[in-house]
Scaffold this active site. Structure first.
Site, PDB file in Angstrom:
ATOM      1  N   GLY A  15       0.913  -1.109   0.058  1.00  0.00           N
ATOM      2  CA  GLY A  15      -0.079   0.047   0.136  1.00  0.00           C
ATOM      3  C   GLY A  15       0.763   1.242  -0.118  1.00  0.00           C
ATOM      4  O   GLY A  15       0.300   2.182   0.578  1.00  0.00           O
ATOM      5  N   GLY A  53      13.480   8.985  -5.574  1.00  0.00           N
ATOM      6  CA  GLY A  53      14.854   9.075  -5.818  1.00  0.00           C
ATOM      7  C   GLY A  53      15.019   7.686  -6.694  1.00  0.00           C
ATOM      8  O   GLY A  53      14.177   6.581  -6.935  1.00  0.00           O
ATOM      9  N   SER A 137      -4.638  -0.917  13.707  1.00  0.00           N
ATOM     10  CA  SER A 137      -5.378   0.466  13.810  1.00  0.00           C
ATOM     11  C   SER A 137      -5.880   0.567  15.257  1.00  0.00           C
ATOM     12  O   SER A 137      -6.189  -0.420  15.980  1.00  0.00           O
ATOM     13  CB  SER A 137      -6.726   0.164  12.981  1.00  0.00           C
ATOM     14  OG  SER A 137      -7.782   0.902  13.389  1.00  0.00           O
ATOM     15  N   TYR A 150     -13.443  -5.109   9.970  1.00  0.00           N
ATOM     16  CA  TYR A 150     -12.178  -4.540   9.994  1.00  0.00           C
ATOM     17  C   TYR A 150     -11.494  -4.649  11.233  1.00  0.00           C
ATOM     18  O   TYR A 150     -10.200  -5.127  11.140  1.00  0.00           O
ATOM     19  CB  TYR A 150     -12.481  -3.023   9.467  1.00  0.00           C
ATOM     20  CG  TYR A 150     -11.075  -2.388   9.440  1.00  0.00           C
ATOM     21  CD1 TYR A 150     -10.374  -2.257   8.342  1.00  0.00           C
ATOM     22  CD2 TYR A 150     -10.750  -1.363  10.549  1.00  0.00           C
ATOM     23  CE1 TYR A 150      -9.230  -1.484   8.298  1.00  0.00           C
ATOM     24  CE2 TYR A 150      -9.697  -0.722  10.565  1.00  0.00           C
ATOM     25  CZ  TYR A 150      -8.752  -0.681   9.290  1.00  0.00           C
ATOM     26  OH  TYR A 150      -7.548   0.078   9.332  1.00  0.00           O
ATOM     27  N   ALA A 151     -11.969  -4.427  12.253  1.00  0.00           N
ATOM     28  CA  ALA A 151     -11.281  -4.588  13.701  1.00  0.00           C
ATOM     29  C   ALA A 151     -10.849  -5.910  14.020  1.00  0.00           C
ATOM     30  O   ALA A 151      -9.800  -6.101  14.334  1.00  0.00           O
ATOM     31  CB  ALA A 151     -12.102  -3.987  14.593  1.00  0.00           C
TER      32      ALA A 151
END
Length: 246
Positions: A15, A53, A137, A150-151
């Site tokens: 990500g 870079g 999170s 999600y948790a």
């Protein structure tokens, strides 16, 4: 400052083209690491790599596809640092949630880090040095309305990281979790579009009175990847402006 250089190290950031991911890539590159920006959006990954870079490269990976993860790990080769930053959140009350969304979040938020680590960790332990950093999170630590699945998937990283901290210690590899609190990212902005005033309300609840910035997360991640953090492993660190404390 001694022990802060990452020159000669190769890092993968999943990500890496997103808000927090891009900031992590920037800090690791600034410390001298060769950074592989791994993202589903190859165009954005290339733009991110170009910004930091010649030591940065971009690779596409679909973390929802186990076969593509296998292809990616073969292509990326030997690495020293693996930052599991990618994640997906679908906000909905748990009793109304779609099980297909559970599966998506399980594949990307938990299964993919497990598969990537299983493939890339042996090389670290063989070479006697490595860093694993899992971005979870604070919602996984404390609970968050509308983010049950999600948790659940993000909290799985706690047990994985602590187990790896024990198993990989003999090989000179550390394993830690960083938990962002409310942070100004494209994902959070998207959620806030359907909840006007959400970010302002959150900021008022935070002791430091502001939403987090991607740079706030990137700084601690970069530190954990250096030699100065070699005695820190198996830990879960919140970067939340004080909204969660323990």
């Amino acid at each position: 400052m001694d022990g802060m250089s990452l020159a000669g190290r190769t890092a993968v950031v999943t990500g890496g083209a997103g808000g927090i991911g891009r900031a992590i890539c920037a800090d690791l590159a600034a410390l001298g690491a060769r950074v592989v920006v791994a993202d589903l959006d190859l165009t954005a990954a290339k733009e991110t790599a170009k910004a930091f870079g010649d030591t940065c490269t971009a690779l596409k990976v679909d973390l929802g596809d186990p076969n593509d993860i296998d292809r990616f790990t073969t292509e990326v080769g030997d690495i020293d640092i693996l930052v599991h930053n990618a994640g997906v959140s679908i906000v909905e009350p748990f009793v109304d949630s779609d099980p297909s969304h559970w599966d998506l979040m399980w594949r990307i938020n938990l299964r993919a880090p497990m598969q990537l680590t299983r493939a890339l960790l042996p090389g670290m332990t063989e070479r006697g040095w490595g860093r694993l950093v899992f971005i979870s999170s604070d919602g996984a630590r404390a609970g968050s309305g509308g983010e049950g699945a999600y948790a659940a998937t993000k909290s799985g990283l706690f047990g994985l990281a602590k187990t790896l901290a024990r198993e990989a210690a003999k090989g000179g590899v550390t394993s830690n979790v960083v938990c962002p609190g409310p942070t100004d990212t494209p994902m959070v902005r998207k959620v806030s579009e359907s909840h006007p005033g959400l970010l302002d309300k959150l900021a008022k609840q935070i002791p430091l009175r502001r939403i987090g910035r991607p740079d706030d997360i990137a700084g601690i991640v970069a530190f954990l990847c250096t030699d100065r953090a070699e005695y820190i492993t198996g830990q879960t660190l919140s970067v939340s402006g004080g909204i969660t404390m323990q």
